[in-house]
Design a protein around this motif. Structure first.
Motif, PDB file in Angstrom:
ATOM      1  N   HIS A  56       5.160   2.755   4.812  1.00  0.00           N
ATOM      2  CA  HIS A  56       6.540   2.919   4.329  1.00  0.00           C
ATOM      3  C   HIS A  56       7.066   4.337   4.515  1.00  0.00           C
ATOM      4  CE1 HIS A  56       5.229  -0.434   1.322  1.00  0.00           C
ATOM      5  NE2 HIS A  56       5.477  -0.921   2.524  1.00  0.00           N
ATOM      6  N   GLY A  57       6.260   5.329   4.159  1.00  0.00           N
ATOM      7  CA  GLY A  57       6.710   6.711   4.291  1.00  0.00           C
ATOM      8  C   GLY A  57       6.994   7.084   5.726  1.00  0.00           C
ATOM      9  N   HIS A  58       6.145   6.636   6.633  1.00  0.00           N
ATOM     10  CA  HIS A  58       6.343   6.924   8.053  1.00  0.00           C
ATOM     11  C   HIS A  58       7.643   6.284   8.539  1.00  0.00           C
ATOM     12  CE1 HIS A  58       1.670   6.870   8.019  1.00  0.00           C
ATOM     13  NE2 HIS A  58       2.123   8.046   7.657  1.00  0.00           N
ATOM     14  N   TYR A  59       7.877   5.031   8.121  1.00  0.00           N
ATOM     15  CA  TYR A  59       9.079   4.334   8.570  1.00  0.00           C
ATOM     16  C   TYR A  59      10.347   4.969   7.996  1.00  0.00           C
ATOM     17  CZ  TYR A  59      12.575   0.802   9.503  1.00  0.00           C
ATOM     18  OH  TYR A  59      13.718   0.162   9.934  1.00  0.00           O
ATOM     19  N   LEU A  60      10.333   5.295   6.714  1.00  0.00           N
ATOM     20  CA  LEU A  60      11.512   5.896   6.098  1.00  0.00           C
ATOM     21  C   LEU A  60      11.807   7.270   6.671  1.00  0.00           C
ATOM     22  CD1 LEU A  60      10.900   4.837   2.396  1.00  0.00           C
ATOM     23  CD2 LEU A  60      12.660   3.943   3.929  1.00  0.00           C
ATOM     24  N   GLY A 107      12.391 -10.537   7.344  1.00  0.00           N
ATOM     25  CA  GLY A 107      11.576 -10.931   6.207  1.00  0.00           C
ATOM     26  C   GLY A 107      10.229 -11.510   6.559  1.00  0.00           C
ATOM     27  N   MET A 108       9.851 -11.492   7.835  1.00  0.00           N
ATOM     28  CA  MET A 108       8.603 -12.113   8.266  1.00  0.00           C
ATOM     29  C   MET A 108       7.450 -11.127   8.426  1.00  0.00           C
ATOM     30  SD  MET A 108       9.954 -15.020  10.947  1.00  0.00           S
ATOM     31  CE  MET A 108      10.993 -13.922  11.921  1.00  0.00           C
ATOM     32  N   GLY A 109       7.747  -9.835   8.459  1.00  0.00           N
ATOM     33  CA  GLY A 109       6.691  -8.840   8.634  1.00  0.00           C
ATOM     34  C   GLY A 109       6.147  -8.326   7.317  1.00  0.00           C
ATOM     35  N   GLY A 110       7.006  -8.329   6.303  1.00  0.00           N
ATOM     36  CA  GLY A 110       6.575  -7.878   4.992  1.00  0.00           C
ATOM     37  C   GLY A 110       6.332  -6.386   4.934  1.00  0.00           C
ATOM     38  N   SER A 111       5.408  -6.006   4.072  1.00  0.00           N
ATOM     39  CA  SER A 111       5.152  -4.595   3.796  1.00  0.00           C
ATOM     40  C   SER A 111       4.421  -3.886   4.925  1.00  0.00           C
ATOM     41  CB  SER A 111       4.323  -4.485   2.511  1.00  0.00           C
ATOM     42  OG  SER A 111       3.911  -3.166   2.279  1.00  0.00           O
ATOM     43  N   GLN A 112       3.583  -4.600   5.686  1.00  0.00           N
ATOM     44  CA  GLN A 112       2.678  -3.946   6.619  1.00  0.00           C
ATOM     45  C   GLN A 112       3.082  -4.042   8.084  1.00  0.00           C
ATOM     46  OE1 GLN A 112      -1.524  -4.836   5.929  1.00  0.00           O
ATOM     47  NE2 GLN A 112      -0.988  -5.756   3.966  1.00  0.00           N
ATOM     48  N   HIS A 113       3.790  -5.075   8.463  1.00  0.00           N
ATOM     49  CA  HIS A 113       4.018  -5.349   9.880  1.00  0.00           C
ATOM     50  C   HIS A 113       5.493  -5.172  10.231  1.00  0.00           C
ATOM     51  CE1 HIS A 113       0.340  -7.598   8.721  1.00  0.00           C
ATOM     52  NE2 HIS A 113      -0.103  -6.968   9.790  1.00  0.00           N
ATOM     53  N   ILE A 114       5.814  -3.939  10.621  1.00  0.00           N
ATOM     54  CA  ILE A 114       7.199  -3.574  10.910  1.00  0.00           C
ATOM     55  C   ILE A 114       7.372  -3.376  12.412  1.00  0.00           C
ATOM     56  CG2 ILE A 114       9.018  -1.878  10.496  1.00  0.00           C
ATOM     57  CD1 ILE A 114       8.192  -3.475   8.024  1.00  0.00           C
ATOM     58  N   CYS A 115       8.441  -3.947  12.945  1.00  0.00           N
ATOM     59  CA  CYS A 115       8.770  -3.781  14.359  1.00  0.00           C
ATOM     60  C   CYS A 115      10.239  -3.375  14.434  1.00  0.00           C
ATOM     61  CB  CYS A 115       8.533  -5.084  15.121  1.00  0.00           C
ATOM     62  SG  CYS A 115       8.910  -4.982  16.876  1.00  0.00           S
ATOM     63  N   ALA A 116      10.465  -2.135  14.829  1.00  0.00           N
ATOM     64  CA  ALA A 116      11.813  -1.590  14.896  1.00  0.00           C
ATOM     65  C   ALA A 116      11.879  -0.628  16.069  1.00  0.00           C
ATOM     66  CB  ALA A 116      12.160  -0.885  13.584  1.00  0.00           C
ATOM     67  N   PRO A 117      13.079  -0.240  16.501  1.00  0.00           N
ATOM     68  CA  PRO A 117      13.183   0.701  17.620  1.00  0.00           C
ATOM     69  C   PRO A 117      12.384   1.973  17.365  1.00  0.00           C
ATOM     70  CG  PRO A 117      15.323  -0.249  17.148  1.00  0.00           C
ATOM     71  CD  PRO A 117      14.414  -0.714  16.062  1.00  0.00           C
ATOM     72  N   HIS A 163       0.862  -1.181   0.000  1.00  0.00           N
ATOM     73  CA  HIS A 163       0.000   0.000   0.000  1.00  0.00           C
ATOM     74  C   HIS A 163       0.902   1.235   0.000  1.00  0.00           C
ATOM     75  CE1 HIS A 163      -2.275  -3.310   1.776  1.00  0.00           C
ATOM     76  NE2 HIS A 163      -3.368  -2.726   1.308  1.00  0.00           N
ATOM     77  N   ALA A 164       1.010   1.895  -1.127  1.00  0.00           N
ATOM     78  CA  ALA A 164       1.918   3.024  -1.271  1.00  0.00           C
ATOM     79  C   ALA A 164       1.293   4.314  -0.736  1.00  0.00           C
ATOM     80  CB  ALA A 164       2.311   3.196  -2.733  1.00  0.00           C
ATOM     81  N   CYS A 165       2.152   5.251  -0.357  1.00  0.00           N
ATOM     82  CA  CYS A 165       1.697   6.525   0.206  1.00  0.00           C
ATOM     83  C   CYS A 165       1.999   7.680  -0.740  1.00  0.00           C
ATOM     84  CB  CYS A 165       2.328   6.772   1.568  1.00  0.00           C
ATOM     85  SG  CYS A 165       4.125   6.990   1.519  1.00  0.00           S
ATOM     86  N   ILE A 166       2.044   7.423  -2.033  1.00  0.00           N
ATOM     87  CA  ILE A 166       2.365   8.452  -3.021  1.00  0.00           C
ATOM     88  C   ILE A 166       1.353   9.599  -2.914  1.00  0.00           C
ATOM     89  CG2 ILE A 166       2.498   8.931  -5.493  1.00  0.00           C
ATOM     90  CD1 ILE A 166       3.440   5.998  -5.836  1.00  0.00           C
ATOM     91  N   GLY A 167       1.878  10.808  -2.687  1.00  0.00           N
ATOM     92  CA  GLY A 167       1.031  11.975  -2.510  1.00  0.00           C
ATOM     93  C   GLY A 167       0.923  12.438  -1.077  1.00  0.00           C
ATOM     94  N   GLN A 168       1.369  11.587  -0.149  1.00  0.00           N
ATOM     95  CA  GLN A 168       1.238  11.900   1.278  1.00  0.00           C
ATOM     96  C   GLN A 168       2.586  12.020   1.989  1.00  0.00           C
ATOM     97  OE1 GLN A 168      -1.297   8.499   2.191  1.00  0.00           O
ATOM     98  NE2 GLN A 168      -3.095   9.818   2.174  1.00  0.00           N
ATOM     99  N   GLU A 169       3.648  12.175   1.211  1.00  0.00           N
ATOM    100  CA  GLU A 169       4.992  12.206   1.781  1.00  0.00           C
ATOM    101  C   GLU A 169       5.198  13.353   2.771  1.00  0.00           C
ATOM    102  OE1 GLU A 169       5.056  10.484  -2.382  1.00  0.00           O
ATOM    103  OE2 GLU A 169       4.245  12.300  -1.455  1.00  0.00           O
ATOM    104  N   ALA A 170       4.531  14.477   2.530  1.00  0.00           N
ATOM    105  CA  ALA A 170       4.709  15.650   3.396  1.00  0.00           C
ATOM    106  C   ALA A 170       4.233  15.377   4.822  1.00  0.00           C
ATOM    107  CB  ALA A 170       3.965  16.856   2.820  1.00  0.00           C
ATOM    108  N   ASP A 171       3.205  14.559   4.979  1.00  0.00           N
ATOM    109  CA  ASP A 171       2.688  14.244   6.310  1.00  0.00           C
ATOM    110  C   ASP A 171       3.762  13.559   7.151  1.00  0.00           C
ATOM    111  OD1 ASP A 171       0.421  15.063   4.993  1.00  0.00           O
ATOM    112  OD2 ASP A 171      -0.564  13.111   5.021  1.00  0.00           O
TER     113      ASP A 171
END
Length: 312
Positions: free
Chosen positions: A86-90, A113-123, A57-65
């Motif tokens: 993705h945009g929030h994480y990057l 590689g187990m969370g994929g595109s949607q399920h990210i767990c990082a500091p 699910h891309a966030c193209i157009g919402q990068e400024a948020d």
């Protein structure tokens, strides 16, 4: 300028993605938004090639948020995101290689590689594809911060479609009663998948939050500078102990909901391309600087993709 692409989880990132030291803030903001945009477009291309599986699910157009909110957060703060993360994480981490490897299902990915595109767990960052499910988690971390008295805030990004989930309102009730340091950023896409917001959301969007006594700051903008000023004020208010607040951003998703599903009128989409974040903010840069940053981002992203492809 360094061209090193660091491994996932490394302390630091390629400055071509996050901002060269001493670089003007206007340039840094453009760079970060440009990289998010090209990362998302590259993902869609990789899916077309068959190099990726599942969905995204891309966030193209919402990068400024993403850029506007995250630049006011510090170590100890937590971000909670959703399926469009993705945009929030990057913007939070700059860990492009870790995210790319994760979406490719590589061992070196953020979640091996187990969370994929949607399920990210990082500091300092968590995302979940379950609509509304991240809101009580964000409140829980906010409560922990409050009990520890560490001054940290919890920020949760939701979309207009998530306002149909009951757990959101249960959480708002508790957050308001306990004055939790929680900022809810609601990105109103104007469409929930391919359904216009007017067809699935009754009443006034802001009133849903204010009913709990939670202050709402509402803005209709794609300008990263305007959004950053407002986001900074809201984060500061939450950090000061005033309790939860809501930043309601009326934005627009220029791409489909997930890779190909889109039933919106093309003329509506075309009109929003004229006022998207890179166009609005790009006017503040000279043509030469804009082209230079575009080239640096493209080179860095190509290295990220090539490195991720080569990983086991």
């Amino acid at each position: 300028m360094s061209s090193t692409v660091l491994a996932p989880g490394a302390a630091g990132t390629d400055e071509r993605l996050t901002g060269v030291p001493g670089e003007p803030l206007a340039h840094r903001r453009y760079r970060r938004m440009r990289f998010i945009r090209r990362f998302e477009e590259t993902l869609l291309q990789l899916f077309e090639e068959g190099a990726l599986n599942g969905t995204t699910h891309a966030c193209i157009g919402q990068e400024a948020d993403a850029v506007a909110v995250t630049e006011h957060l510090t170590d100890g703060d937590h971000i909670f995101s959703n399926h469009r993360c993705h945009g929030h994480y990057l913007a939070h981490s700059g860990d492009a290689l870790g995210l790319m490897a994760e979406i490719m299902g590589k061992e070196a990915g953020v979640c091996r590689g187990m969370g994929g595109s949607q399920h990210i767990c990082a500091p300092g960052f968590k995302s979940n594809g379950v609509q509304g499910g991240i809101v009580p988690n964000a409140a829980g971390i906010a409560m922990a911060n409050q009990l520890e008295g560490n001054g940290a805030v919890s920020v949760v990004f939701i979309g207009d479609g998530t306002l149909g989930e009951g757990v959101v309102y249960e959480t708002l009730n508790m957050a308001a009663l306990w004055k939790l340091p929680l900022l809810v950023v609601c990105e109103d896409n104007r469409w929930a998948q391919s359904t216009p917001v007017g067809a699935n959301l009754a009443g006034d969007m802001a009133a849903r939050f204010s009913a709990f006594g939670v202050p709402v700051r509402e803005v209709d903008s794609t300008d990263v500078e305007e959004l950053s000023t407002i986001a900074g004020e809201e984060v500061a208010a939450v950090r000061s102990g005033d309790g939860p607040r809501v930043l309601l951003i009326h934005t627009y998703r220029l791409c489909h909901h997930s890779k190909s599903d889109d039933e919106r009128p093309q003329d509506e989409i075309d009109a929003h391309w004229l006022v998207e974040p890179l166009v609005v903010h790009g006017r503040r840069l000279g043509d030469a600087d804009q082209l230079r940053i575009d080239d640096e981002v493209e080179t860095a992203l190509s290295e990220v993709v090539a490195t991720a492809r080569a990983l086991a």
